[in-house]
Design a protein around this motif. Structure first.
Motif, PDB file in Angstrom:
ATOM      1  N   ARG A   1       6.280   3.742  10.971  1.00  0.00           N
ATOM      2  CA  ARG A   1       6.825   2.850  12.000  1.00  0.00           C
ATOM      3  C   ARG A   1       8.190   2.324  11.585  1.00  0.00           C
ATOM      4  NH1 ARG A   1       3.764  -1.740  12.814  1.00  0.00           N
ATOM      5  NH2 ARG A   1       4.830  -2.064  14.778  1.00  0.00           N
TER       6      ARG A   1
ATOM      7  N   PHE B   1       0.854  -1.171   0.000  1.00  0.00           N
ATOM      8  CA  PHE B   1       0.000   0.000   0.000  1.00  0.00           C
ATOM      9  C   PHE B   1       0.897   1.231   0.000  1.00  0.00           C
ATOM     10  CE2 PHE B   1      -2.222  -3.382   2.180  1.00  0.00           C
ATOM     11  CZ  PHE B   1      -3.423  -3.426   1.479  1.00  0.00           C
ATOM     12  N   ALA B   2       0.703   2.109  -0.960  1.00  0.00           N
ATOM     13  CA  ALA B   2       1.579   3.271  -1.062  1.00  0.00           C
ATOM     14  C   ALA B   2       1.474   4.125   0.193  1.00  0.00           C
ATOM     15  CB  ALA B   2       1.207   4.092  -2.286  1.00  0.00           C
ATOM     16  N   ALA B   3       2.641   4.561   0.677  1.00  0.00           N
ATOM     17  CA  ALA B   3       2.677   5.417   1.870  1.00  0.00           C
ATOM     18  C   ALA B   3       2.756   6.866   1.420  1.00  0.00           C
ATOM     19  CB  ALA B   3       3.866   5.040   2.741  1.00  0.00           C
TER      20      ALA B   3
ATOM     21  N   VAL C   1       8.924   6.511  13.645  1.00  0.00           N
ATOM     22  CA  VAL C   1       8.026   7.598  14.042  1.00  0.00           C
ATOM     23  C   VAL C   1       6.784   6.924  14.609  1.00  0.00           C
ATOM     24  CG1 VAL C   1       6.643   9.541  13.250  1.00  0.00           C
ATOM     25  CG2 VAL C   1       8.905   9.130  12.274  1.00  0.00           C
TER      26      VAL C   1
ATOM     27  N   MET D   1      10.264   3.927  10.119  1.00  0.00           N
ATOM     28  CA  MET D   1      11.207   5.042  10.309  1.00  0.00           C
ATOM     29  C   MET D   1      11.287   5.440  11.771  1.00  0.00           C
ATOM     30  SD  MET D   1      10.759   7.554   7.060  1.00  0.00           S
ATOM     31  CE  MET D   1       9.252   8.259   7.635  1.00  0.00           C
TER      32      MET D   1
ATOM     33  N   ALA E   1       9.529  15.395  14.798  1.00  0.00           N
ATOM     34  CA  ALA E   1       8.595  14.539  14.061  1.00  0.00           C
ATOM     35  C   ALA E   1       7.174  15.078  14.198  1.00  0.00           C
ATOM     36  CB  ALA E   1       8.675  13.105  14.577  1.00  0.00           C
TER      37      ALA E   1
ATOM     38  N   ARG F   1       2.408  19.907  10.377  1.00  0.00           N
ATOM     39  CA  ARG F   1       2.389  20.606   9.082  1.00  0.00           C
ATOM     40  C   ARG F   1       1.655  19.773   8.029  1.00  0.00           C
ATOM     41  NH1 ARG F   1       7.598  22.288  10.267  1.00  0.00           N
ATOM     42  NH2 ARG F   1       8.538  20.608   9.073  1.00  0.00           N
ATOM     43  N   ARG F   2       1.921  18.486   8.060  1.00  0.00           N
ATOM     44  CA  ARG F   2       1.258  17.596   7.093  1.00  0.00           C
ATOM     45  C   ARG F   2      -0.259  17.642   7.258  1.00  0.00           C
ATOM     46  NH1 ARG F   2      -0.726  11.929   8.187  1.00  0.00           N
ATOM     47  NH2 ARG F   2      -1.186  11.102   6.130  1.00  0.00           N
TER      48      ARG F   2
ATOM     49  N   LEU G   1      11.244  13.607   8.452  1.00  0.00           N
ATOM     50  CA  LEU G   1      11.025  12.557   9.444  1.00  0.00           C
ATOM     51  C   LEU G   1      12.255  11.667   9.588  1.00  0.00           C
ATOM     52  CD1 LEU G   1       7.350  11.551   8.616  1.00  0.00           C
ATOM     53  CD2 LEU G   1       8.158  12.839  10.586  1.00  0.00           C
ATOM     54  N   ARG G   2      13.083  11.649   8.545  1.00  0.00           N
ATOM     55  CA  ARG G   2      14.325  10.884   8.602  1.00  0.00           C
ATOM     56  C   ARG G   2      15.410  11.660   9.334  1.00  0.00           C
ATOM     57  NH1 ARG G   2      15.005   5.638   8.618  1.00  0.00           N
ATOM     58  NH2 ARG G   2      13.904   4.612   6.937  1.00  0.00           N
TER      59      ARG G   2
ATOM     60  N   ARG H   1       5.077   2.810   6.928  1.00  0.00           N
ATOM     61  CA  ARG H   1       6.264   3.591   6.580  1.00  0.00           C
ATOM     62  C   ARG H   1       6.775   4.349   7.807  1.00  0.00           C
ATOM     63  NH1 ARG H   1       7.542   5.963   1.897  1.00  0.00           N
ATOM     64  NH2 ARG H   1       7.915   3.900   1.128  1.00  0.00           N
TER      65      ARG H   1
ATOM     66  N   VAL I   1      15.255  10.969  14.355  1.00  0.00           N
ATOM     67  CA  VAL I   1      14.549  12.233  14.490  1.00  0.00           C
ATOM     68  C   VAL I   1      13.916  12.301  15.885  1.00  0.00           C
ATOM     69  CG1 VAL I   1      12.410  11.340  13.518  1.00  0.00           C
ATOM     70  CG2 VAL I   1      12.908  13.769  13.356  1.00  0.00           C
TER      71      VAL I   1
ATOM     72  N   THR J   1       6.622  18.108  12.019  1.00  0.00           N
ATOM     73  CA  THR J   1       6.444  17.710  10.621  1.00  0.00           C
ATOM     74  C   THR J   1       5.041  17.152  10.386  1.00  0.00           C
ATOM     75  OG1 THR J   1       8.793  17.220  10.427  1.00  0.00           O
ATOM     76  CG2 THR J   1       7.349  16.222   8.797  1.00  0.00           C
ATOM     77  N   MET J   2       4.572  16.327  11.316  1.00  0.00           N
ATOM     78  CA  MET J   2       3.253  15.714  11.135  1.00  0.00           C
ATOM     79  C   MET J   2       2.130  16.740  11.298  1.00  0.00           C
ATOM     80  SD  MET J   2       4.091  12.854  10.149  1.00  0.00           S
ATOM     81  CE  MET J   2       2.542  11.963   9.999  1.00  0.00           C
TER      82      MET J   2
ATOM     83  N   GLY K   1      -0.734   2.834   3.532  1.00  0.00           N
ATOM     84  CA  GLY K   1       0.573   2.310   3.915  1.00  0.00           C
ATOM     85  C   GLY K   1       1.375   3.253   4.792  1.00  0.00           C
ATOM     86  N   ILE K   2       0.800   4.419   5.116  1.00  0.00           N
ATOM     87  CA  ILE K   2       1.611   5.450   5.756  1.00  0.00           C
ATOM     88  C   ILE K   2       2.084   5.036   7.155  1.00  0.00           C
ATOM     89  CG2 ILE K   2      -0.344   6.757   6.720  1.00  0.00           C
ATOM     90  CD1 ILE K   2       2.208   8.809   5.130  1.00  0.00           C
TER      91      ILE K   2
ATOM     92  N   ARG L   1      -6.543  21.244   2.143  1.00  0.00           N
ATOM     93  CA  ARG L   1      -6.800  20.828   0.757  1.00  0.00           C
ATOM     94  C   ARG L   1      -7.998  19.903   0.638  1.00  0.00           C
ATOM     95  NH1 ARG L   1      -0.559  19.979  -1.232  1.00  0.00           N
ATOM     96  NH2 ARG L   1       0.051  22.129  -0.809  1.00  0.00           N
TER      97      ARG L   1
ATOM     98  N   ARG M   1      -1.855  20.865   6.143  1.00  0.00           N
ATOM     99  CA  ARG M   1      -1.889  20.969   4.686  1.00  0.00           C
ATOM    100  C   ARG M   1      -3.009  20.090   4.116  1.00  0.00           C
ATOM    101  NH1 ARG M   1       3.671  19.595   2.825  1.00  0.00           N
ATOM    102  NH2 ARG M   1       4.246  21.753   3.249  1.00  0.00           N
ATOM    103  N   LEU M   2      -3.097  18.863   4.626  1.00  0.00           N
ATOM    104  CA  LEU M   2      -4.144  17.957   4.133  1.00  0.00           C
ATOM    105  C   LEU M   2      -5.522  18.526   4.455  1.00  0.00           C
ATOM    106  CD1 LEU M   2      -2.750  14.403   5.054  1.00  0.00           C
ATOM    107  CD2 LEU M   2      -2.589  15.632   2.892  1.00  0.00           C
TER     108      LEU M   2
END
Lengths: 326, 270
Positions: B110, A85-87, B114, B112, B26, B32-33, A104-105, B108, B21, B29-30, B104-105, B40, B36-37
Motif C-alpha cells: 500500500r 512486521f517484515a514485508a 499497489v 507503494m 503490478a 509471478r510471486r 512493483l516500483r 509495504r 507502476v 508481478t504479483m 507486513g507485506i 514452493r 512461485r510461492l
C-alpha cells in the motif's frame, strides 16, 4: 526549502483509544529524526499516517511537500516504509524479494536486476542472495526488508522500530546503514523505544507519550535536562522502604514494595551518591544494598514531564495492536 | 566530519521520481510471486496431488460398490470429486490472503501504491493453476478406473470452461473470507466448510435418496447445477437448464465476492 515532514495538530483515534492527540512535528530535508516513546505512545500510528496507510481524524500532514491525504499517490512515490512486521516472503530468496519490489516500483526487468544487485552489495547480502528468506537470521531479514524499502530511491524513509528484537551486533549493523542513508541525503524518521538508539542516530528527538509530543530537541539539549543515572536503593524491610520513600519525596522513582527497591536520579559521581545515602539513611539502618544504573526511558520521562510514562503492559498494547491490524 | 553538521546539506543528487507502476504490470508481478510461492509450498502441493488420487479411489472402490445411481459409479462421481478437490484447492486462497494480511507485506504494497486487486488476483491465478493440476489428476485417475467420458471437443471445452469459472468464483469467495477473518488458522476453517459442501448435493448420491429436509438444500445449493451440467457435458447428455443455472451461480458468486473483497479491503485499511 520546505520541510520534508510537516505535521500540524494530527489526531487519530481507534474506537475508544486515542492514538494521536494533536501532534505537531517538523523534520527538515536530509535530517534524521527519532520518535521516542514507550509502547503504545502513538509512534506507529504517526508513521502510518505519514506513510498514507491511515488517514488522520483531524489536522494535516505533508510529506516531501505533498499532503498525505489529498496527494497520497505523490507521497507514495517518494517514501519508503519499513514496518515492524517484515514485508518479505519467506519462500522467496532475498534476490527474488528485492526484484519483485523493484518491479512493483515500476523498474524495468533490467533496471530491477541492476538495482537488486546494487542493494544486495550495499547491505552485505550478496552471499545470501540465492537463499530463501526462511533461512535468514533476524538481522539479515531486517537488512533485506530495509533494502526492499529503498529500491525506489525514496526521498523520505520511515523506519518503525528498526532494531526491536535484534541482537546487539545486528543493531550496530543497522545503525551503520541508517547513518549511510542519512549521509546519502535521505530524510529519515525512525521510531524507537531506546534512548541510546535515538541518541546515536538522530539529530532531533521527539518524545511521544500517550499520543502527545512531550518534549523535543537535539540529543544534547534533552540530555541536559535529565539526570544521566539512577541510584537504586534496596531497603532492609517494608518499614525502612517507607521511610526512604518519605525522605525522597518527589524524587523517588520506581518504588517497588515487592523487591523493597526505590530509585533516585543522580549524576553518578561518588560525591553525589555519598551525599544521597547520607541524606536518606543517616543512621545507616534503612539501606541494605544499592546500585547505580544508566537512566532508563522512564527516568527521562519523569524528568521531562514530571510524571511517569502512562503505565502499560509490555508487548504491543491496545493502540499499537489496533494500528498494526486495522 | 563534524563541520558538515553546520553546512547546508548538499542537495543529494535528486533521484528521479519513478513512474507509478501500472495495475497490469503490478498484477503480472504479483501473479509471478503467488505462482512461485505456491510451487514452493511443499505441504500444499502434496495435498493438492494426494487429495484427488485418494478421493477418486475412495469413492470408486470403497463407496462405489454400495451406491446405485443407475450408471457406472465412476461416471457418476467424477464431477463431484472434481468440485471437491478444486473447491478445496481454491479455499487455500483464504489462507494465503490471510497470511499476507497478518505480515507486513500489505503495508509495504500500500505504501507503494499497489492496491488490493493485484495482490488478490495473484493469489487467485495461482489457485487456478494449482487446480488445473488437480483437475488433470482427477481425470487421469478416473480414466484409469474405468471413467469413459463421451464428450465432444466442444463439450470438453464447455465442461472445462465451467469448471474454471467455478474455481475462479470459489477462489474469490475464499479471498473475501481471507480478508474477513483475523488469522490464517481461521481462514483454514473455510477449507473444512468447502470440503463438506459437495456432499449434500447431487455429486455423490442421488438427491432423492436423502431425507426430505436435506433434499431442499441439496436441490437448490449452487454445486448441484454445476455438478449436473458437468456430468451431462462429460457424458454427452442433454444439459437442460443446469448450465444456465450453474453459470448464473458462479457468475453471481464471482461478482459478489469481488465486490465484497474490495469493500473488506477498504474497510480493513481505512
Amino acid at each position: 526549502m520546505a520541510a520534508a515532514i510537516e505535521v500540524d495538530g494530527v489526531t487519530k483515534a481507534y474506537g475508544p483509544v486515542t492514538a494521536l492527540d494533536g501532534v505537531d512535528l517538523r523534520v527538515a530535508r536530509g535530517e534524521v529524526a527519532a520518535l521516542l516513546g514507550p509502547n503504545g505512545a502513538g509512534k506507529t500510528t504517526l508513521v502510518r499516517v505519514l506513510s498514507t496507510l491511515t488517514g488522520p481524524d483531524a489536522g494535516a500532514a505533508r510529506v516531501a511537500g505533498y499532503d498525505v491525504v489529498a496527494d497520497r499517490r505523490e507521497v507514495r512515490r517518494r517514501i519508503s516504509l519499513t514496518g515492524q512486521f517484515a514485508a518479505l516472503d519467506e519462500l522467496q530468496t532475498g534476490e527474488e524479494n528485492l526484484r519483485m519490489t523493484a518491479r512493483l516500483r515500476g523498474l524495468s526487468g533490467g533496471d530491477a536486476r541492476r538495482r537488486t544487485s546494487e542493494l544486495l552489495g550495499r547491505f552485505d547480502l550478496v552471499a545470501a542472495a540465492g537463499r530463501r528468506v526462511a533461512t535468514y537470521s533476524g538481522g539479515m531479514r531486517r537488512r533485506l526488508d530495509l533494502a526492499a524499502g529503498l529500491v525506489g530511491r525514496p526521498e523520505v524513509v520511515f523506519l518503525d522500530e528498526p532494531t526491536t528484537g535484534l541482537d546487539p551486533r545486528s543493531r550496530q549493523e543497522l545503525w551503520h546503514v541508517v547513518a549511510e542513508l542519512a549521509a546519502g541525503g535521505a530524510t529519515v524518521l525512525l521510531t524507537t523505544q531506546y534512548l541510546e538508539e535515538a541518541d546515536h542516530l538522530a539529530r532531533r528527538i521527539t518524545f511521544v507519550d500517550a499520543g502527545r509530543v512531550v518534549a523535543e530537541g537535539t540529543p544534547a539539549e534533552l540530555k541536559g535536562r535529565v539526570a544521566g543515572e539512577r541510584l537504586d536503593l534496596v531497603a532492609h524491610d517494608p518499614g525502612a522502604l517507607d521511610r526512604l520513600a518519605a525522605r525522597l519525596g518527589d524524587r523517588a522513582v520506581g518504588l517497588d514494595p515487592e523487591t523493597l527497591m526505590v530509585g533516585v536520579p543522580t549524576d553518578g559521581t561518588a560525591a553525589h551518591v555519598r551525599a544521597l545515602l547520607a541524606e536518606v539513611d543517616a543512621d545507616g539502618r534503612a539501606v541494605a544494598r544499592f546500585a547505580v544504573h544508566q537512566a532508563s526511558l522512564d527516568d527521562v520521562f519523569l524528568a521531562l514531564t514530571g510524571q511517569a510514562p502512562t503505565i502499560r503492559p509490555t508487548g504491543p498494547t491496545a493502540s499499537e495492536e489496533v494500528a498494526a491490524h486495522v | 566530519m563534524s563541520d558538515t553538521v553546520t553546512l547546508p546539506i548538499p542537495a543529494a543528487a535528486p533521484a528521479p521520481v519513478l513512474p507509478a507502476v501500472g495495475p497490469l504490470a503490478a498484477t503480472a508481478t504479483m501473479v509471478r510471486r503467488s505462482l512461485r510461492l505456491g510451487l514452493r509450498n511443499v505441504d500444499g502441493l502434496i495435498i493438492a496431488l494426494v487429495l484427488p488420487i485418494t478421493l477418486m479411489l475412495v469413492f470408486v472402490h470403497l463407496f462405489g460398490g454400495a451406491i446405485d445411481t443407475g450408471i457406472d459409479y465412476v461416471d457418476y462421481v467424477v464431477p463431484g470429486v472434481l468440485l471437491l478437490c478444486t473447491g478445496y484447492g481454491a479455499s487455500l486462497t483464504a489462507v494465503s490472503v490471510s497470511e499476507d494480511l497478518t505480515g507486513g507485506i500489505v503495508d509495504r504494497l500500500r505504501s507503494m501504491d499497489v492496491g488490493a486487486l493485484p495482490l488478490l488476483t495473484g493469489h487467485v491465478v495461482a489457485g487456478v493453476v494449482r487446480n488445473g493440476l488437480s483437475t488433470a489428476l482427477v481425470l487421469a485417475v478416473a480414466v484409469l478406473n474405468g471413467f469413459r467420458p463421451q464428450a465432444s471437443p466442444l463439450g470438453w471445452l464447455a465442461a472445462l470452461g465451467l469448471l474454471a469459472l467455478y474455481v475462479v468464483a470459489m477462489s474469490w469467495v475464499s479471498a473475501a473470507i481471507g480478508l474477513l477473518v483475523r488469522s490464517p488458522e481461521a481462514a483454514g476453517g473455510f477449507s473444512f466448510f468447502v470440503l463438506f459442501l459437495p456432499y449434500p448435493s447431487s455429486g455423490f448420491v442421488a438427491v432423492d435418496t436423502m431425507p426430505g429436509w436435506l433434499q431442499g438444500f441439496a436441490e437448490h445449493q449452487p454445486l448441484t447445477p454445476v455438478i449436473g451440467a458437468l456430468r451431462a457435458l462429460l457424458l454427452d447428455q442433454p444439459v437442460g437448464d443446469d448450465a444456465a443455472l450453474a453459470v448464473a451461480w458462479c457468475g453471481g458468486l464471482l461478482v459478489g465476492s469481488m465486490v465484497a473483497s474490495a469493500a473488506l479491503f477498504r474497510h480493513r485499511f481505512h
